[in-house]
Write a protein that holds these residues in place. Sequence first.
Motif, PDB file in Angstrom:
ATOM      1  N   PHE A 279       1.043  -0.973   0.060  1.00 15.05           N
ATOM      2  CA  PHE A 279       0.142  -0.317   0.028  1.00 15.05           C
ATOM      3  C   PHE A 279       1.104   1.214  -0.116  1.00 15.05           C
ATOM      4  O   PHE A 279       1.132   1.708  -1.327  1.00 15.05           O
ATOM      5  CB  PHE A 279      -0.993  -0.108   1.364  1.00 15.05           C
ATOM      6  CG  PHE A 279      -2.007   0.909   1.526  1.00 15.05           C
ATOM      7  CD1 PHE A 279      -2.868   1.123   0.491  1.00 15.05           C
ATOM      8  CD2 PHE A 279      -2.007   1.671   2.453  1.00 15.05           C
ATOM      9  CE1 PHE A 279      -3.427   2.086   0.117  1.00 15.05           C
ATOM     10  CE2 PHE A 279      -3.018   3.344   2.203  1.00 15.05           C
ATOM     11  CZ  PHE A 279      -3.792   3.427   0.913  1.00 15.05           C
ATOM     12  N   GLY A 280       1.125   1.562   0.865  1.00 17.65           N
ATOM     13  CA  GLY A 280       2.034   2.928   1.186  1.00 17.65           C
ATOM     14  C   GLY A 280       3.526   2.770   2.259  1.00 17.65           C
ATOM     15  O   GLY A 280       3.728   1.265   2.466  1.00 17.65           O
ATOM     16  N   ASN A 281       3.333   3.462   3.026  1.00 15.93           N
ATOM     17  CA  ASN A 281       4.186   4.103   3.715  1.00 15.93           C
ATOM     18  C   ASN A 281       4.074   4.886   4.866  1.00 15.93           C
ATOM     19  O   ASN A 281       4.032   5.531   4.427  1.00 15.93           O
ATOM     20  CB  ASN A 281       5.999   3.330   3.153  1.00 15.93           C
ATOM     21  CG  ASN A 281       6.686   4.186   2.623  1.00 15.93           C
ATOM     22  OD1 ASN A 281       7.036   5.581   3.513  1.00 15.93           O
ATOM     23  ND2 ASN A 281       6.353   4.918   1.210  1.00 15.93           N
ATOM     24  N   SER A 282       5.077   5.708   6.109  1.00 15.10           N
ATOM     25  CA  SER A 282       4.971   5.851   7.105  1.00 15.10           C
ATOM     26  C   SER A 282       6.513   6.770   7.305  1.00 15.10           C
ATOM     27  O   SER A 282       6.728   7.579   7.358  1.00 15.10           O
ATOM     28  CB  SER A 282       4.931   5.798   8.105  1.00 15.10           C
ATOM     29  OG  SER A 282       6.045   4.086   9.054  1.00 15.10           O
ATOM     30  N   GLU A 283       7.290   5.484   6.242  1.00 18.43           N
ATOM     31  CA  GLU A 283       8.743   6.347   6.086  1.00 18.43           C
ATOM     32  C   GLU A 283       9.047   7.745   5.415  1.00 18.43           C
ATOM     33  O   GLU A 283       9.363   8.850   5.343  1.00 18.43           O
ATOM     34  CB  GLU A 283       9.990   5.579   6.110  1.00 18.43           C
ATOM     35  CG  GLU A 283       9.822   4.727   6.251  1.00 18.43           C
ATOM     36  CD  GLU A 283      10.635   4.660   7.985  1.00 18.43           C
ATOM     37  OE1 GLU A 283      11.427   5.774   7.751  1.00 18.43           O
ATOM     38  OE2 GLU A 283      10.864   3.872   8.934  1.00 18.43           O
ATOM     39  N   LYS A 284       8.726   7.623   4.079  1.00 17.56           N
ATOM     40  CA  LYS A 284       7.934   8.759   3.449  1.00 17.56           C
ATOM     41  C   LYS A 284       7.154   8.310   2.422  1.00 17.56           C
ATOM     42  O   LYS A 284       7.515   7.754   1.165  1.00 17.56           O
ATOM     43  CB  LYS A 284       9.716   8.942   1.899  1.00 17.56           C
ATOM     44  CG  LYS A 284       9.896   9.609   1.005  1.00 17.56           C
ATOM     45  CD  LYS A 284      10.787   9.668   0.895  1.00 17.56           C
ATOM     46  CE  LYS A 284      10.823  10.612  -0.994  1.00 17.56           C
ATOM     47  NZ  LYS A 284      12.741  11.082  -1.331  1.00 17.56           N
ATOM     48  N   PRO A 285       6.364   9.003   2.208  1.00 18.22           N
ATOM     49  CA  PRO A 285       4.589   8.698   2.342  1.00 18.22           C
ATOM     50  C   PRO A 285       4.509   9.500   0.687  1.00 18.22           C
ATOM     51  O   PRO A 285       4.176   8.261  -0.113  1.00 18.22           O
ATOM     52  CB  PRO A 285       3.736  10.289   2.646  1.00 18.22           C
ATOM     53  CG  PRO A 285       4.606   9.621   4.224  1.00 18.22           C
ATOM     54  CD  PRO A 285       5.758   9.863   4.034  1.00 18.22           C
ATOM     55  N   THR A 286       5.328   9.982  -0.069  1.00 14.66           N
ATOM     56  CA  THR A 286       5.461   9.797  -1.408  1.00 14.66           C
ATOM     57  C   THR A 286       6.419   8.879  -2.350  1.00 14.66           C
ATOM     58  O   THR A 286       5.796   8.339  -3.308  1.00 14.66           O
ATOM     59  CB  THR A 286       5.998  11.033  -2.040  1.00 14.66           C
ATOM     60  OG1 THR A 286       7.339  11.325  -1.370  1.00 14.66           O
ATOM     61  CG2 THR A 286       4.749  12.552  -1.101  1.00 14.66           C
ATOM     62  N   ASP A 287       6.733   7.721  -0.794  1.00 13.73           N
ATOM     63  CA  ASP A 287       7.926   7.338  -2.095  1.00 13.73           C
ATOM     64  C   ASP A 287       6.699   6.087  -2.272  1.00 13.73           C
ATOM     65  O   ASP A 287       7.368   5.020  -1.589  1.00 13.73           O
ATOM     66  CB  ASP A 287       8.698   7.091  -1.306  1.00 13.73           C
ATOM     67  CG  ASP A 287      10.248   6.316  -2.869  1.00 13.73           C
ATOM     68  OD1 ASP A 287      10.044   6.249  -3.385  1.00 13.73           O
ATOM     69  OD2 ASP A 287      11.544   6.337  -1.775  1.00 13.73           O
ATOM     70  N   GLU A 288       5.920   5.953  -3.090  1.00 13.34           N
ATOM     71  CA  GLU A 288       5.314   4.704  -2.923  1.00 13.34           C
ATOM     72  C   GLU A 288       4.470   4.172  -4.463  1.00 13.34           C
ATOM     73  O   GLU A 288       4.846   4.389  -5.538  1.00 13.34           O
ATOM     74  CB  GLU A 288       3.950   4.392  -1.798  1.00 13.34           C
ATOM     75  CG  GLU A 288       3.160   5.985  -2.776  1.00 13.34           C
ATOM     76  CD  GLU A 288       2.422   5.643  -3.386  1.00 13.34           C
ATOM     77  OE1 GLU A 288       1.473   4.445  -3.454  1.00 13.34           O
ATOM     78  OE2 GLU A 288       1.707   6.528  -3.826  1.00 13.34           O
ATOM     79  N   GLY A 289       4.380   2.772  -5.011  1.00 11.95           N
ATOM     80  CA  GLY A 289       4.157   2.372  -5.247  1.00 11.95           C
ATOM     81  C   GLY A 289       2.610   2.087  -5.431  1.00 11.95           C
ATOM     82  O   GLY A 289       2.477   1.020  -6.748  1.00 11.95           O
ATOM     83  N   PHE A 290       1.543   2.785  -5.033  1.00 10.94           N
ATOM     84  CA  PHE A 290       0.262   1.798  -4.940  1.00 10.94           C
ATOM     85  C   PHE A 290      -0.503   2.451  -6.204  1.00 10.94           C
ATOM     86  O   PHE A 290      -1.596   1.734  -6.871  1.00 10.94           O
ATOM     87  CB  PHE A 290      -0.868   1.738  -3.647  1.00 10.94           C
ATOM     88  CG  PHE A 290      -1.921   1.347  -3.463  1.00 10.94           C
ATOM     89  CD1 PHE A 290      -2.458   0.122  -3.467  1.00 10.94           C
ATOM     90  CD2 PHE A 290      -2.666   2.103  -3.364  1.00 10.94           C
ATOM     91  CE1 PHE A 290      -3.411  -0.567  -3.011  1.00 10.94           C
ATOM     92  CE2 PHE A 290      -4.366   1.580  -3.544  1.00 10.94           C
ATOM     93  CZ  PHE A 290      -4.545   0.200  -3.603  1.00 10.94           C
TER      94      PHE A 290
ATOM     95  N   ASN B  44      -0.601  -1.668  13.645  1.00  7.27           N
ATOM     96  CA  ASN B  44       0.151  -0.494  12.907  1.00  7.27           C
ATOM     97  C   ASN B  44       1.398  -0.436  13.864  1.00  7.27           C
ATOM     98  O   ASN B  44       1.059   0.258  14.547  1.00  7.27           O
ATOM     99  CB  ASN B  44      -0.894   0.872  12.539  1.00  7.27           C
ATOM    100  CG  ASN B  44       0.167   2.164  12.190  1.00  7.27           C
ATOM    101  OD1 ASN B  44       1.237   2.338  11.669  1.00  7.27           O
ATOM    102  ND2 ASN B  44      -1.014   2.766  12.099  1.00  7.27           N
ATOM    103  N   GLU B  45       2.343  -0.140  12.955  1.00  8.85           N
ATOM    104  CA  GLU B  45       3.836  -0.294  13.770  1.00  8.85           C
ATOM    105  C   GLU B  45       4.007   1.003  14.514  1.00  8.85           C
ATOM    106  O   GLU B  45       4.464   1.154  15.223  1.00  8.85           O
ATOM    107  CB  GLU B  45       4.891  -0.881  13.095  1.00  8.85           C
ATOM    108  CG  GLU B  45       4.993  -0.067  11.762  1.00  8.85           C
ATOM    109  CD  GLU B  45       6.400  -0.510  11.267  1.00  8.85           C
ATOM    110  OE1 GLU B  45       7.457   0.671  11.216  1.00  8.85           O
ATOM    111  OE2 GLU B  45       6.401  -1.576  10.389  1.00  8.85           O
ATOM    112  N   GLU B  46       3.112   1.892  13.946  1.00 10.28           N
ATOM    113  CA  GLU B  46       3.651   3.545  14.065  1.00 10.28           C
ATOM    114  C   GLU B  46       2.669   3.320  16.008  1.00 10.28           C
ATOM    115  O   GLU B  46       3.536   3.870  16.288  1.00 10.28           O
ATOM    116  CB  GLU B  46       3.603   4.032  13.217  1.00 10.28           C
ATOM    117  CG  GLU B  46       4.938   4.152  12.212  1.00 10.28           C
ATOM    118  CD  GLU B  46       4.064   3.383  11.140  1.00 10.28           C
ATOM    119  OE1 GLU B  46       3.478   2.776  11.432  1.00 10.28           O
ATOM    120  OE2 GLU B  46       5.121   3.034  10.258  1.00 10.28           O
ATOM    121  N   SER B  47       1.926   2.979  15.850  1.00  9.75           N
ATOM    122  CA  SER B  47       1.186   3.074  17.672  1.00  9.75           C
ATOM    123  C   SER B  47       1.645   2.878  18.608  1.00  9.75           C
ATOM    124  O   SER B  47       1.055   3.832  19.555  1.00  9.75           O
ATOM    125  CB  SER B  47      -0.119   2.206  17.051  1.00  9.75           C
ATOM    126  OG  SER B  47       0.338   0.928  16.701  1.00  9.75           O
TER     127      SER B  47
END
Length: 680
Positions: A189-200, A404-407
């Motif tokens: 889906f996405g990511n929380s490290e660099k949200p614009t760097d995704e491929g969904f 969610n690992e960030e939680s």
Amino acid sequence: VFVSVLMSRLLPGALVALLLLILAAPASAADKFETYVVDSVDGSKISIEVARPDDKGPVPVIPTYSPYNSLSDPAGPGTNIANDGLFEAYKGKGYAPAYADVIGTRNSTGCWDYGGAKEIASGVDVVNFLAKQPWSNGKVAMIGGSYEGTTANMVAAQGDRAPGLASIVPQAAISRWYGYAYQDGVRYFGNSEKPTDEGFDTPLAFDLGFGRTPPTKIEGASLAVIQARTNECDLRLHTEKGYDRTPYYDGFWLERDYRKDAKNVRVPTLVTHGWQDYNVKQSEGTDFYEALEPNGSVFHKLFVYQGAHGSPSTTAFPEYHKLLDRFFEKTLKGVDNGVEKEPAVWTQGRKGTAPVKLKNEAAWPPPGTKALSLDLGRTKFDRGQLGLSTSAGDQTYSDFANSNEESARRAPQEETTWAYYETEPLTEDVRIAGSPILDQLLEVSAAHGQISPTLLDVAPNGSTTAISRGHLNLKYRNGLAKPEAPPVDQPFRARTRLAPQDQTIPKGNKIGIIIASSNVVWAMPDEPADYAILHNGQSRLLLPVVGDAPAAAVPGGRVGGDVKGGDAAAVVAAAPRLPAAPRGSSKGTGRRLSLHIWRLKQNRLRLYGRAPRGQKVTFRISVPGRRAVTKSLRIRSKTGAFRVTLRGVPRRRGVRVTAVAGKLKITRRLTSRQIGNRPR
């Protein structure tokens, strides 16, 4: 606005800035700019623009076969191509940069094919056409970032079908399209490290974006281009395959798998990738490199650095650009510079969160990389400790498909929606080089499920840094050929590969792992299930670590043989054998007694486990200063699995749970997590 949005999503910021400078720069008077149209598959016509030195000598050609050429409007000859600065980098150096529009995009006719057979065939036609031009010396090297590097991989994998190809430089490139969209049946889906760097957004954005862009030229074949854009092409098929919830590896994905044909690559290759690439995952680069086979004069190199999606900048990585220049001199001009004899691998690892200096290695993973086995949940009296567990019993966690690992990464041991383990403090630095593997014996309460572990570097103050993540749809635990539902309430083995990384955990830190059934920011979740049971003592974390000394730095770790490759099979093959199952555990036959405690909620305590079939099991809840709560049941199921709820259990510490079946007896003490109160 459309162009700006596409550029910001598909290319890193520094690269966008470079492109804008290139687009505004005037063309060099010493270069000759020409446009060609190449006949290709199904009557399609591929548009190629070439910038070549205006002299008499034949020159090698460096093309990109790209869909990104649609990102700018014409601004004069040779300046209307959105690329990675190829023209600026190689003008005046005796090369001819070329820019070809991928089939079905910009000025090329036909249908965009999502990396399929038509795209492959047209890429081969482009290379062979350029190699045969009278101003060409017959040698062609494909280069490019992201999609542009992917087209280089696909053409090189065709082997002798592209005799003019002399070398390739795939940068942040896909080696199999399935791996871009999925990991082992789980949709990224996405990511929380660099949200614009995704491929969904792929394939949908490509079908509706690049595959629908109008031509930039009015004359010639533009009418055919416009007509092609009105064709639906295979949009529905792409969408169905690209967002399927049960994506088995059928002919569609096999057609788009260039890694399986890596043995056909007969030209030198410089694989380039970022260790922190969350769009085209880093395994797309390292796996392709490992699948390549050196043969005689054919050599391959790997350059991996601490970067996101893109290519190494000139200022930050001058070593790369010197290597790239020498690589082209050798493969395109025949200069005897010895580049093929130098170390094959450049890698920039991390220590904690800080990048370290680039290092040369003879291979990847580095020679002498060992398989370190860390058994989950064994006590400090057992060999192979990794865990918070105080006994050899199993661990149960809830599965609501919303982890969610960030939680709670700052206190992962307090969560009840996943299992968490960590080592003792390391006695010296430990370098992980390759893909960690989570090898589990587990049970689930439904005929589906997902495993999404996160490997952590845990500092002495308890703060954590994510090292790597992985995903596995349990229906594909035995391979991607077809889905196979996991058994319910029966132990089975599943291996989850985490993304490869070059990471050093400092002395005094701990290695931790979150084992969850979802990680919603990073991947699409599966349907929720009641519970998952992880069998301690029969589950392990396998780490590819460099050298013998770092392996001994992890208390309780068991060291196996050398890892000859970074994929899951290689790491598992080199690992030591699993130890015997701990006493009191379940083996799925119903002959032994096991007990798993669910979280106490609203004074109701749920228990799961297994006992001999036909046996009467009595459960007793002992509470200090209170009357015990008891309940009995007869085991009827074929597997011996049971599920029982006891009411009236107070939410307090000191509660003991005992299960008795004939001469078998197990006692457990409720932890703070199971009581439902976070410890202060």
